[in-house]
Design a protein around this motif. Structure first.
Motif, PDB file in Angstrom:
ATOM      1  N   LEU A 277       0.822  -1.211   0.000  1.00  0.00           N
ATOM      2  CA  LEU A 277       0.000   0.000   0.000  1.00  0.00           C
ATOM      3  C   LEU A 277       0.856   1.260   0.000  1.00  0.00           C
ATOM      4  CD1 LEU A 277      -2.785   1.459   0.341  1.00  0.00           C
ATOM      5  CD2 LEU A 277      -2.244   1.498   2.783  1.00  0.00           C
TER       6      LEU A 277
ATOM      7  N   TYR B 139      -8.173  -0.932   0.306  1.00  0.00           N
ATOM      8  CA  TYR B 139      -7.206  -1.673   1.126  1.00  0.00           C
ATOM      9  C   TYR B 139      -7.815  -2.975   1.631  1.00  0.00           C
ATOM     10  CZ  TYR B 139      -3.510  -2.486   4.570  1.00  0.00           C
ATOM     11  OH  TYR B 139      -2.476  -3.024   5.287  1.00  0.00           O
TER      12      TYR B 139
ATOM     13  N   CYS C  82     -10.693   1.369   4.097  1.00  0.00           N
ATOM     14  CA  CYS C  82     -10.503   0.134   4.834  1.00  0.00           C
ATOM     15  C   CYS C  82     -11.778  -0.175   5.626  1.00  0.00           C
ATOM     16  CB  CYS C  82      -9.286   0.208   5.752  1.00  0.00           C
ATOM     17  SG  CYS C  82      -9.337   1.576   6.918  1.00  0.00           S
TER      18      CYS C  82
END
Length: 955
Positions: free
Chosen positions: A476, A565, A494
């Motif tokens: 990431l 993510y 997320c």
């Protein structure tokens, strides 16, 4: 519908009606709607409706009398620049425009022509019953708010309510305030008690406050529903309408509420003429979610007959579809291309990145999988305990796959799966649920209650959370650094709060000179929005957010990339996340989206292959998304259970790839999903709006822009007006940025005071584009800066001529003469404000409104005569020379004399414009006789604002 151009009748006993000119208190006023025989509601002839006041006729020391608009005077000299400013100030000050749309002078945006389609459809219905099912990001909120604003400004409604999921309340309030100059009150569980305090017994929130935005969760209960239906406004907008038609106790309450709104209820509203006449606009990007019953319930809210589409065949089905077509609009982004309005939406570039767990990270993940598989396999006969234990294992898997920080939080919270915990609460916190749960489901769910089995896992998770080397995190951070280098401002989505803070901490340490912000459900709605706006002020920025921001806060102004993510188990959430950035108003030509998943994570593999890829394929083939038909999460549970049990097989036999298509559970999901997609495909022809074409809408839009002034007109006027008053705009292009700096401290004191009331003081940064440049305020025709400048100049110029200070730069003058290029003969241009009375009658109710038009008429030599935009345009070219003073004075004197002889021509011009206004209303309001009778009356004489003579160049 009947329309005439005859004289309208003032209210019974009233001497003056809207648009009449009166003299009182030593000045002239224009009478406004809302007046009666005893009290006049008025505004100054040179002011705006915001300056309105009331005159009680019986209390005036000097009786109110008829008045006439003051004609231009020889002493009110104006040069070319002043004439242009006068023209533009007049155009931009109008709020009650005479074009086909009454509301466009009141809004702070320039809607795209395709966004006018729902408005035109609504104006042809009585009552309005409309479902707007446009794709994510096309602008359904704008389309619905345009309808509300137009119905208000036409006098068709006085009150409206927006019903929406609780997390969208603040966004609706902000949109209505900022873009449509409405001041709605938010009605939620938190605000209702305060709003109800001190209300008389017979009053309710909805009768006291004309405009409200109401939380569906607050209003859906039987007691509150009954009170709302009793005091319900004439117009109701329902956002996320599909959530009101599906099954479940909560959704059933919402559906009963909507049935009551349209007069179809067993609780007393049935047969209520107010309900039958109520306007209803429903919004959803997913009208058909695979639930046939819910789909036809939604249709039945438009008209009970439409519910029969589920069983109708042959001619009956075709007739119903034809009727339904006037109540529905659904466009995909490719459908917008035919409007040829330039590049409205960015190009979306999608990337997939994988990471591989190794070493301690892999050992921990495998240990968690083994633990989860054993719990599933060893469940006893207690059905409830089986479910709760299984949900606990899913919770742990999701948190571990998210981050070590989320895993620690979940493992430490071990008391959540005891008997007293509500099953619905546990299930909702494990799965990716409906859109209206987004702000509240980013808390890490409890993992289980077996203390001994979890102790070792907790120790491992705590060790990993405190050390470097997280393979997922490294992929990431490397990717985010690359995005920033390429000029993108990414949002990283997320699943859990702990993960968001974990990412924010590590990204901040990795990237330099970039602002990093974290937004989660820990913050209330207003604080989330404020934090996003604050981050948007940074030159370069990265936002880490949970799904609390995947609905409710638009991010296109400040961000142009999305990184997933954590994979969502609901593909709709992926589209919601990307739709926050890839939507109407995004200035970047390209939007990046990135999917991140584990190469050796079987859970990610199942989600990717069975759910997300299938969703993409269906969307690509159909053009619109089809939600996963997974009521009760039964399909997701079966899929994950199969993954876990397969993980218990010996290492040699365990499936190591993502080839999940052979799994029985995967085939079941695919079969049900394809069936839902096929049904949605058949129904798409019903929803797709094909009746209104660009050629039906664009002429009306162009007329409105010409009448009210567009973005370029606003910028030119603001720049010239500020310079004339001492506060010239300073372009920020020298620093490589868009926008302007407007120093307001140099303006005259009275102007500064008026701006200060609007929250404008000192030096402000502004931009005439939308979205504006970072840290700049968006300025459009109805922005306070433009309004104050235009009204100030009109007041000083059209006020008391005797007391006017000719040295005041705000006094523009009303007569002028110059030599103009391109003029072949002496031309006389009269800048006029036309006032009309627009009267509508529906039943016994008669409404008379004042509509105004800034226009011009020009005499360019017999028999040539120009009107409207063509006449206004004569003032634009720069003069090539000024005539000698004595010639100029003689010419203007002659022109003022000629004006007196042409008053009948001005009256005829006003009558022609009244007929044109009537034609506009006939065109956009064409419908059944039930829509009522309309009449338009020109109020003569016209207000002559300025008179200018253009002389030909002599070689």
């Amino acid at each position: 519908m009947s329309t005439t151009a005859t004289t309208s009748t003032p209210p019974s006993g009233a001497r003056w009606s809207p648009g009449s000119l009166v003299r009182a208190r030593g000045r002239e006023w224009i009478v406004l709607s809302g007046s009666d025989a005893e009290v006049l509601r008025v505004r100054p002839v040179s002011g705006s409706e915001e300056d309105h006041t009331y005159i009680h006729l019986a209390l005036e020391a000097v009786p109110v009398a008829d008045a006439s608009f003051p004609k231009p005077d020889l002493s009110q000299k104006a040069g070319h620049d002043a004439a242009l400013l006068l023209r533009d100030a007049l155009v931009l000050s109008l709020r009650r425009g005479a074009g086909p749309f009454r509301s466009f002078g009141q809004i702070a945006i320039e809607p795209r022509a395709y966004q006018l389609v729902p408005l035109l459809m609504a104006l042809k219905l009585d009552p309005v019953r409309l479902l707007i099912a446009d794709d994510v990001g096309i602008g359904k909120t704008i389309e619905a708010a345009l309808i509300a604003r137009e119905l208000l400004d036409r006098g068709d409604v006085e009150r409206f309510a927006v019903l929406c999921p609780p997390h969208l309340v603040e966004q609706w309030v902000s949109e209505l305030e900022g873009r449509f100059h409405l001041r709605p009150v938010a009605v939620t569980a938190a605000s209702a008690a305060r709003l109800e305090r001190n209300l008389p017994p017979s009053e309710s929130i909805f009768t006291t406050h004309a405009h409200t935005v109401v939380s569906l969760d607050y209003i859906k209960s039987e007691r509150r529903r009954a009170e709302f239906l009793r005091a319900c406004p004439e117009l109701v907008i329902v956002d996320e309408a599909h959530t009101c038609a599906s099954t479940g106790q909560s959704r059933h309450q919402r559906y009963e509420l909507l049935k009551g709104l349209v007069g179809d209820s067993t609780h007393g509203a049935h047969g209520d003429p107010r309900a039958r006449a109520r306007h209803l606009v429903m919004l959803t990007a997913t009208p058909h979610s695979g639930d046939e019953e819910a789909y036809f319930r939604l249709l039945g809210l438009l008209h009970p007959d439409f519910a029969a589409l589920s069983s109708a065949t042959g001619d009956e089905h075709k007739k119903l579809r034809d009727r339904l077509a006037v109540h529905f609009v659904q466009r995909r982004r490719p459908d917008i291309a035919e409007w040829r309005e330039g590049s409205l939406f960015p190009h979306r570039e999608t990337t997939e990145l994988t990471y591989k767990l190794t070493g301690a990270w892999e050992r921990f993940f495998n240990a968690v999988l083994a633990y989860c598989a054993s719990v599933v396999a060893q469940a006893g006969d207690d059905t409830k305990k089986q479910r709760l234990n299984f949900w606990g294992t899913l919770a742990l898997m999701r948190c571990v796959a998210s981050s070590p920080a989320a895993a620690v939080q979940a493992l430490r919270t071990r008391a959540g799966l005891e008997e007293e915990v509500a099953e619905d609460d546990v299930e909702a916190r494990v799965f990716d649920g409906a859109a209206d749960a987004l702000p509240h489901d980013d808390v890490e769910p409890p993992a289980g209650s077996e203390a001994e089995a979890l102790t070792a896992l907790i120790t491992q998770a705590e060790e990993l959370a405190g050390q470097a080397g997280d393979p997922k995190l490294k992929v990431l951070t490397d990717h985010v650094v690359e995005l920033v280098k390429e000029g993108f401002n990414p949002v990283v989505f997320c699943r859990y709060i702990a993960t968001a803070h974990y990412l924010g901490q590590h990204i901040s340490a990795k990237v330099k000179d970039v602002a990093v912000g974290v937004v989660t459900g820990e913050l209330i709605s207003g604080a989330r929005k404020e934090k996003v706006e604050l981050l948007g002020d940074a030159e370069r920025r990265i936002l880490v957010a949970t799904d609390c921001l995947s609905e409710g806060v638009n991010l296109q102004d400040h961000f142009d990339a999305v990184v997933h993510y954590d994979l969502s188990w609901n593909p709709t959430r992926h589209e919601q996340r990307e739709g926050r950035v890839d939507r109407f108003g995004q200035k970047s030509e390209v939007v990046r989206t990135t999917l991140l998943y584990g190469a050796n994570n079987p859970v990610d593999g199942a989600v990717i292959e069975v759910i997300l890829r299938k969703a993409d394929k269906i969307r690509e083939e159909l053009g619109v998304p089809v939600p996963l038909p997974d009521d009760g999460h039964t399909l997701s549970q079966a899929l994950m259970k199969a993954v876990l049990l397969r993980n218990r097989e010996p290492e040699g036999k365990r499936q190591q790839t993502f080839a999940f298509v052979e799994m029985e559970e995967a085939k079941t999901i695919e079969t049900r999903w394809l069936d839902a997609a096929e049904k949605a495909k058949k129904n798409r022809t019903v929803f797709a709006q094909r009746r209104l074409k660009p050629e039906d809408v664009l002429p009306e839009w162009k007329k409105s822009l010409a009448a009210l002034g567009g973005k370029e007109d606003v910028q030119h006027f603001t720049s010239r007006a500020l310079a004339r008053l001492g506060g010239a705009l300073e372009p920020m292009s020298n620093s490589g940025r868009r926008g302007f700096k407007a120093p307001l401290d140099a303006l005259p004191e009275d102007v500064r005071e008026r701006l200060d009331v609007e929250g404008l003081a000192g030096s402000i940064l502004i931009d005439f584009d939308y979205p504006p440049a970072p840290r700049c305020r968006p300025v459009q025709r109805s922005h306070p800066l433009v309004s104050v400048l235009a009204e100030t100049m009109l007041e000083r110029t059209l006020g008391n001529v005797a007391s006017a200070d000719v040295s005041d730069p705000g006094v523009l003058g009303r007569v002028g003469c110059w030599i103009a290029d391109g003029i072949t003969s002496r031309s006389l241009v009269a800048l006029v404000r036309l006032r009309h009375q627009l009267t509508s009658q529906r039943g016994h109710q008669v409404t008379t409104l004042l509509v105004e038009e800034a226009t011009a008429i020009a005499w360019t030599g017999a028999p040539t005569q120009l009107e409207g935009p063509d006449a206004l345009a004569l003032l634009s070219p720069l003069p090539v020379a000024d005539p000698p003073p004595h010639v100029r004075e003689r010419t203007v004197t002659q022109a003022l004399g000629q004006l007196e002889t042409r008053l009948s021509e001005l009256d005829a011009f006003a009558e022609r414009r009244a007929q044109a206004l009537l034609a506009d209303h006939r065109r956009v309001r064409a419908a059944a006789e039930a829509l009522g009778r309309y009449s338009v009356k020109a109020l003569v004489p016209a207000d002559v604002i300025g008179l200018f003579v253009l002389l030909p160049k002599v070689d």
